[in-house]
Motif scaffolding. Structure first.
Motif, PDB file in Angstrom:
ATOM      1  N   MET A  19     -89.919  -2.062 -31.830  1.00  0.00           N
ATOM      2  CA  MET A  19     -88.395  -2.973 -31.865  1.00  0.00           C
ATOM      3  C   MET A  19     -87.388  -1.744 -32.084  1.00  0.00           C
ATOM      4  O   MET A  19     -86.200  -2.492 -30.902  1.00  0.00           O
ATOM      5  N   LEU A  20     -87.721  -0.966 -33.552  1.00  0.00           N
ATOM      6  CA  LEU A  20     -86.040  -0.422 -33.465  1.00  0.00           C
ATOM      7  C   LEU A  20     -85.976   1.006 -32.757  1.00  0.00           C
ATOM      8  O   LEU A  20     -84.681   0.901 -32.783  1.00  0.00           O
ATOM      9  N   GLU A  21     -86.757   1.334 -32.218  1.00  0.00           N
ATOM     10  CA  GLU A  21     -87.182   2.269 -31.408  1.00  0.00           C
ATOM     11  C   GLU A  21     -86.191   1.638 -30.029  1.00  0.00           C
ATOM     12  O   GLU A  21     -85.526   2.805 -28.857  1.00  0.00           O
ATOM     13  N   LYS A  22     -86.916   0.582 -29.588  1.00  0.00           N
ATOM     14  CA  LYS A  22     -86.320   0.088 -27.793  1.00  0.00           C
ATOM     15  C   LYS A  22     -85.162  -0.236 -27.856  1.00  0.00           C
ATOM     16  O   LYS A  22     -84.078   0.102 -26.997  1.00  0.00           O
ATOM     17  N   TYR A  23     -84.548  -0.387 -29.603  1.00  0.00           N
ATOM     18  CA  TYR A  23     -83.535  -0.998 -29.894  1.00  0.00           C
ATOM     19  C   TYR A  23     -82.315   0.408 -29.242  1.00  0.00           C
ATOM     20  O   TYR A  23     -81.633   0.118 -28.802  1.00  0.00           O
ATOM     21  N   ARG A  24     -82.725   1.182 -30.024  1.00  0.00           N
ATOM     22  CA  ARG A  24     -81.585   2.512 -30.154  1.00  0.00           C
ATOM     23  C   ARG A  24     -81.922   3.301 -28.803  1.00  0.00           C
ATOM     24  O   ARG A  24     -81.692   4.484 -28.161  1.00  0.00           O
ATOM     25  N   GLY A  25     -83.045   2.757 -27.394  1.00  0.00           N
ATOM     26  CA  GLY A  25     -83.268   3.294 -25.916  1.00  0.00           C
ATOM     27  C   GLY A  25     -83.458   3.950 -25.536  1.00  0.00           C
ATOM     28  O   GLY A  25     -83.940   4.624 -25.056  1.00  0.00           O
ATOM     29  N   ALA A  71     -83.856  -6.849 -26.783  1.00  0.00           N
ATOM     30  CA  ALA A  71     -83.386  -6.094 -27.753  1.00  0.00           C
ATOM     31  C   ALA A  71     -82.848  -4.600 -27.838  1.00  0.00           C
ATOM     32  O   ALA A  71     -84.003  -4.035 -27.578  1.00  0.00           O
ATOM     33  N   GLU A  72     -82.387  -3.965 -27.245  1.00  0.00           N
ATOM     34  CA  GLU A  72     -81.105  -3.463 -26.630  1.00  0.00           C
ATOM     35  C   GLU A  72     -80.090  -3.100 -26.664  1.00  0.00           C
ATOM     36  O   GLU A  72     -79.150  -3.621 -26.339  1.00  0.00           O
TER      37      GLU A  72
END
Length: 228
Positions: free
Chosen positions: A207-213, A64-65
Motif C-alpha cells: 500500500m505504501l509503495e503504491k501510495y508513493r506511485g 490510495a495514491e
C-alpha cells in the motif's frame, strides 16, 4: 493527532451497503478498503485521514495514491464530498504517507514478536532460499553487495522448485528513516514470513509503495523506489 498507532484490522464492521458505496471522490471509481483511504472532517473542520476507518461522522474515500490526495486538496473536493466547510492542509498527502509508514512499522514489530519477520542478511538469505520468505525488505541505502546477494537468492528461488513465483522486494526507507520509525528494531535487510502478521506487513508495504506511485517491486532502486 498521533502519527504512530496500532496496526488496524481490515474489517471495519460496516454493513455491505456501506462497503459497496466506497467510491473515490477524485476518479469516481469504486474500490475496496485495501485500495482506498477514508477521510473525515475533524470538529475544527480540518480534513483528517482515517486509516482505521473508525472515526465518527460522514466520510469520503480516495484511492490510495499520493497524487490523488494532493489533487483532492488542491481542487477542494473534500468540502463537496463531506458536505461541510472542510479544509485540507497543504501537507495532507505527506501526513497520509507518514501514517501509512507508521502503521507498517507497527506491523513489522508485531510480526517480529510473532516470529514472522526476521532481520539480518544471512537469515534473510536462508529464508529466501528455503522458501519461507514471502517478501524481502532492504534499507534504501543498503550496500549494493548485500542487496545483490539476496536478489540472487530470490532469482534462484523463482527459477527452482517454485518456478514463476516471485518474492517481492521493497526499499521504502533509508537507514535514518528506519531508525526514526523503529528505533532499536531498525534493520538493513529483513524478510516477512508466512502468517497473519507477516502477510499484514506485505499488505501495508504494498500500500505504501503504491501510495508513493511506484507500483509493484522488483530489483535495485534508490530511496523509496521499487525494484524491478
Amino acid at each position: 493527532m498521533p502519527l504512530v498507532s496500532e496496526p488496524h484490522d481490515d474489517d471495519d464492521g460496516r454493513s455491505d451497503a456501506i462497503v459497496n458505496d466506497r467510491t473515490c471522490i477524485v476518479t469516481r471509481e469504486a474500490g475496496s478498503p485495501e485500495t482506498l483511504i477514508r477521510f473525515v472532517a475533524a470538529p475544527d473542520g480540518r480534513v483528517v485521514p482515517d486509516l482505521k476507518r473508525q472515526l465518527p461522522g460522514r466520510g469520503c474515500w480516495i484511492k490510495a495514491e499520493r497524487a490523488l490526495v494532493d489533487r483532492a486538496a488542491q481542487k477542494k473536493l473534500f468540502a463537496r464530498a463531506l458536505k461541510t466547510e472542510a479544509k485540507a492542509d497543504a501537507d495532507l498527502g505527506a501526513l497520509v504517507d507518514r501514517l501509512i509508514a507508521a502503521d507498517l512499522a507497527g506491523m513489522m514489530n508485531m510480526a517480529r514478536k510473532a516470529g514472522q519477520f526476521v532481520t539480518g542478511a544471512m537469515k534473510v538469505d536462508a529464508a529466501v532460499r528455503s522458501g519461507a520468505a514471502i517478501a524481502v525488505f532492504h534499507a534504501a541505502d543498503a550496500a549494493a553487495d548485500g542487496v545483490r546477494k539476496i536478489d540472487q537468492a530470490r532469482k534462484a528461488r523463482s527459477l527452482g522448485e517454485d518456478a514463476g513465483q516471485n518474492i517481492p522486494s521493497f526499499s521504502l526507507f533509508t537507514s535514518a528513516e528506519m531508525d526514526e520509525l523503529m528505533g532499536q528494531n531498525a534493520f538493513i535487510h529483513a524478510c516477512a514470513l508466512a502468517g497473519q502478521a507477516g502477510e499484514g506487513v506485505v499488505k501495508r508495504a504494498t500500500m505504501l509503495e503504491k501510495y508513493r506511485g511506484f507500483g509493484q517491486s522488483g530489483a535495485e532502486g534508490g530511496a523509496g523506489q521499487p525494484k524491478q
